[in-house]
Design a protein around this motif. Structure first.
Motif, PDB file in Angstrom:
ATOM      1  N   UNK A  32      22.611 -11.749  -5.274  1.00 40.73           N
ATOM      2  CA  UNK A  32      21.847 -12.044  -4.065  1.00 40.73           C
ATOM      3  C   UNK A  32      21.267 -10.769  -3.456  1.00 40.73           C
ATOM      4  N   UNK A  33      22.033  -9.701  -3.513  1.00 42.88           N
ATOM      5  CA  UNK A  33      21.538  -8.430  -2.964  1.00 42.88           C
ATOM      6  C   UNK A  33      20.271  -7.995  -3.692  1.00 42.88           C
ATOM      7  N   UNK A  34      20.318  -7.984  -5.008  1.00 48.98           N
ATOM      8  CA  UNK A  34      19.160  -7.516  -5.770  1.00 48.98           C
ATOM      9  C   UNK A  34      17.951  -8.435  -5.592  1.00 48.98           C
ATOM     10  N   UNK A  35      18.189  -9.728  -5.483  1.00 48.00           N
ATOM     11  CA  UNK A  35      17.086 -10.645  -5.225  1.00 48.00           C
ATOM     12  C   UNK A  35      16.490 -10.376  -3.846  1.00 48.00           C
ATOM     13  N   UNK A  36      17.355 -10.187  -2.867  1.00 41.81           N
ATOM     14  CA  UNK A  36      16.926  -9.938  -1.493  1.00 41.81           C
ATOM     15  C   UNK A  36      16.064  -8.677  -1.407  1.00 41.81           C
ATOM     16  N   UNK A  37      16.559  -7.561  -1.989  1.00 44.44           N
ATOM     17  CA  UNK A  37      15.817  -6.303  -1.839  1.00 44.44           C
ATOM     18  C   UNK A  37      14.544  -6.287  -2.686  1.00 44.44           C
ATOM     19  N   UNK A  38      14.524  -7.034  -3.784  1.00 43.36           N
ATOM     20  CA  UNK A  38      13.289  -7.124  -4.567  1.00 43.36           C
ATOM     21  C   UNK A  38      12.193  -7.799  -3.746  1.00 43.36           C
ATOM     22  N   UNK A  39      12.541  -8.902  -3.093  1.00 39.85           N
ATOM     23  CA  UNK A  39      11.567  -9.595  -2.252  1.00 39.85           C
ATOM     24  C   UNK A  39      11.164  -8.734  -1.058  1.00 39.85           C
ATOM     25  N   UNK A  40      12.139  -8.055  -0.475  1.00 40.10           N
ATOM     26  CA  UNK A  40      11.854  -7.199   0.688  1.00 40.10           C
ATOM     27  C   UNK A  40      10.936  -6.048   0.301  1.00 40.10           C
ATOM     28  N   UNK A  41      11.111  -5.516  -0.899  1.00 39.03           N
ATOM     29  CA  UNK A  41      10.264  -4.416  -1.356  1.00 39.03           C
ATOM     30  C   UNK A  41       8.798  -4.848  -1.406  1.00 39.03           C
ATOM     31  N   UNK A  42       8.566  -6.023  -1.938  1.00 43.33           N
ATOM     32  CA  UNK A  42       7.189  -6.530  -2.016  1.00 43.33           C
ATOM     33  C   UNK A  42       6.626  -6.755  -0.621  1.00 43.33           C
ATOM     34  N   UNK A  43       7.409  -7.409   0.242  1.00 47.15           N
ATOM     35  CA  UNK A  43       6.916  -7.751   1.582  1.00 47.15           C
ATOM     36  C   UNK A  43       6.675  -6.490   2.416  1.00 47.15           C
ATOM     37  N   UNK A  44       7.675  -5.617   2.481  1.00 45.86           N
ATOM     38  CA  UNK A  44       7.536  -4.402   3.291  1.00 45.86           C
ATOM     39  C   UNK A  44       6.439  -3.508   2.727  1.00 45.86           C
ATOM     40  N   UNK A  45       6.391  -3.407   1.390  1.00 49.45           N
ATOM     41  CA  UNK A  45       5.371  -2.567   0.770  1.00 49.45           C
ATOM     42  C   UNK A  45       3.963  -3.042   1.058  1.00 49.45           C
ATOM     43  N   UNK A  46       3.739  -4.343   0.965  1.00 46.33           N
ATOM     44  CA  UNK A  46       2.394  -4.877   1.191  1.00 46.33           C
ATOM     45  C   UNK A  46       2.018  -4.829   2.674  1.00 46.33           C
ATOM     46  N   UNK A  47       2.950  -5.194   3.552  1.00 39.08           N
ATOM     47  CA  UNK A  47       2.649  -5.168   4.982  1.00 39.08           C
ATOM     48  C   UNK A  47       2.507  -3.742   5.510  1.00 39.08           C
ATOM     49  N   UNK A  48       3.086  -2.780   4.774  1.00 40.47           N
ATOM     50  CA  UNK A  48       2.971  -1.394   5.201  1.00 40.47           C
ATOM     51  C   UNK A  48       1.717  -0.690   4.725  1.00 40.47           C
ATOM     52  N   UNK A  49       0.924  -1.363   3.896  1.00 39.96           N
ATOM     53  CA  UNK A  49      -0.280  -0.723   3.360  1.00 39.96           C
ATOM     54  C   UNK A  49      -1.247  -0.215   4.433  1.00 39.96           C
ATOM     55  N   UNK A  50      -1.459  -0.952   5.523  1.00 44.49           N
ATOM     56  CA  UNK A  50      -2.349  -0.396   6.557  1.00 44.49           C
ATOM     57  C   UNK A  50      -1.865   0.946   7.100  1.00 44.49           C
ATOM     58  N   UNK A  51      -0.545   1.096   7.281  1.00 45.50           N
ATOM     59  CA  UNK A  51      -0.009   2.381   7.735  1.00 45.50           C
ATOM     60  C   UNK A  51      -0.251   3.466   6.703  1.00 45.50           C
ATOM     61  N   UNK A  52      -0.030   3.122   5.431  1.00 44.14           N
ATOM     62  CA  UNK A  52      -0.240   4.091   4.354  1.00 44.14           C
ATOM     63  C   UNK A  52      -1.699   4.533   4.300  1.00 44.14           C
ATOM     64  N   UNK A  53      -2.605   3.573   4.391  1.00 45.18           N
ATOM     65  CA  UNK A  53      -4.033   3.880   4.270  1.00 45.18           C
ATOM     66  C   UNK A  53      -4.568   4.609   5.497  1.00 45.18           C
ATOM     67  N   UNK A  54      -4.035   4.276   6.661  1.00 43.16           N
ATOM     68  CA  UNK A  54      -4.559   4.861   7.902  1.00 43.16           C
ATOM     69  C   UNK A  54      -3.956   6.224   8.205  1.00 43.16           C
ATOM     70  N   UNK A  55      -2.657   6.385   7.886  1.00 44.49           N
ATOM     71  CA  UNK A  55      -1.964   7.605   8.313  1.00 44.49           C
ATOM     72  C   UNK A  55      -1.452   8.457   7.154  1.00 44.49           C
ATOM     73  N   UNK A  56      -1.784   8.095   5.936  1.00 41.64           N
ATOM     74  CA  UNK A  56      -1.423   8.928   4.798  1.00 41.64           C
ATOM     75  C   UNK A  56       0.070   9.134   4.655  1.00 41.64           C
ATOM     76  N   UNK A  57       0.462  10.395   4.505  1.00 43.72           N
ATOM     77  CA  UNK A  57       1.863  10.698   4.248  1.00 43.72           C
ATOM     78  C   UNK A  57       2.761  10.281   5.411  1.00 43.72           C
ATOM     79  N   UNK A  58       2.320  10.521   6.639  1.00 42.08           N
ATOM     80  CA  UNK A  58       3.129  10.140   7.794  1.00 42.08           C
ATOM     81  C   UNK A  58       3.362   8.631   7.815  1.00 42.08           C
ATOM     82  N   UNK A  59       2.321   7.852   7.526  1.00 39.64           N
ATOM     83  CA  UNK A  59       2.464   6.407   7.487  1.00 39.64           C
ATOM     84  C   UNK A  59       3.363   5.953   6.351  1.00 39.64           C
ATOM     85  N   UNK A  60       3.201   6.579   5.183  1.00 46.57           N
ATOM     86  CA  UNK A  60       4.039   6.227   4.035  1.00 46.57           C
ATOM     87  C   UNK A  60       5.507   6.507   4.323  1.00 46.57           C
TER      88      UNK A  60
END
Length: 259
Positions: free
Chosen positions: A23-51
């Motif tokens: 369950x842990x590995x399933x949970x963090x795999x899904x979280x990685x996709x969700x957090x990674x995709x939702x965080x893209x605006x921060x990455x694109x707008x603020x570069x390293x600080x956003x990442x």
């Protein structure tokens, strides 16, 4: 190779613990996709600080999920560095990667160049300042890494470069000779080196399955003095990291078998 094989942690996992691991590995795999995709605006707008902001949230979430599903809590001792430096750590499992990276503000790793092309993970690894290595190039690769580090120091800064001098994960009680790459980078860049001791492998196995509940400890040790000469640096680093890691494991009740 100087190696002390450890006794396995006693007791078998229950069926429910196996389910919790899955369950842990399933949970963090899904979280990685969700957090990674939702965080893209921060990455694109603020570069390293956003990442780095997204990475801090992602790593913190993975540590929270480890407590939720697996009963693993983490303690950080010592003072995590905030300046440009090399962190030279004992490496027993994936957990110590998470804890060290979460404790510092601008984490970076030297990683295989192929990883930099992995969707989501590779995008963030590149943006937070991870440095690709082509291991096929041998010493030329190390020179290229040192040059890249100096360029980043001269630019917006390097951050905290996390290195594992043994070059691989080790079982509790096992020792492998420390490689000289960290000394080479230290000499080429003049960066301070912060040793780190861990006992994480007592709870989180090398291969990541069979995780057991407990309190894992990661300890940031004092900076190796800059006056330590190159020829004495690796033995000094190895002695400090291994001695303190043994102490942390002993505190948790682990005893390595006699050689």
């Amino acid at each position: 190779m100087n190696s002390r094989a450890a006794s396995p942690v006693p007791g078998l996992l229950s069926a429910w613990q196996h389910v919790q691991n899955a369950l842990y590995y399933l949970h963090v795999a899904l979280a990685t996709v969700v957090i990674g995709l939702f965080g893209l605006p921060l990455l694109l707008r603020h570069g390293r600080a956003g990442a780095n902001r997204v990475a801090t949230r992602w790593i913190g979430y993975m540590l929270w999920a480890a407590k939720l599903h697996l009963g693993v809590t983490c303690e950080v001792r010592g003072t995590p560095p905030t300046e440009d430096c090399i962190i030279a750590a004992k490496h027993q499992c994936f957990l110590d990667i998470l804890v060290i990276a979460h404790a510092v503000p601008r984490r970076a790793f030297i990683m295989k160049k192929e990883v930099m092309h992995v969707p989501i993970m590779g995008w963030y690894a590149r943006k937070v300042g991870c440095i690709p290595i082509d291991r096929a190039k041998g010493r030329d690769a190390m020179r290229a890494i040192s040059s890249e580090i100096n360029q980043r120091i001269a630019g917006d800064g390097l951050g905290q470069l996390i290195i594992y001098p043994e070059g691989t994960r080790t079982r509790p009680g096992e020792r492998r000779p420390y490689k000289h790459g960290v000394s080479t980078i230290r000499g080429a860049t003049g960066l301070p080196v912060v040793p780190v001791a861990v006992n994480t492998g007592l709870f989180w196995p090398r291969k990541g399955w069979g995780i057991r509940p407990g309190r894992a400890v990661v300890e940031f040790l004092p900076v190796v003095p800059p006056e330590v000469p190159a020829e004495g640096f690796v033995p000094r680093l190895e002695a400090e990291v291994e001695t303190h890691s043994d102490r942390l494991m002993a505190e948790a009740g682990f005893r390595a078998p006699a050689i």
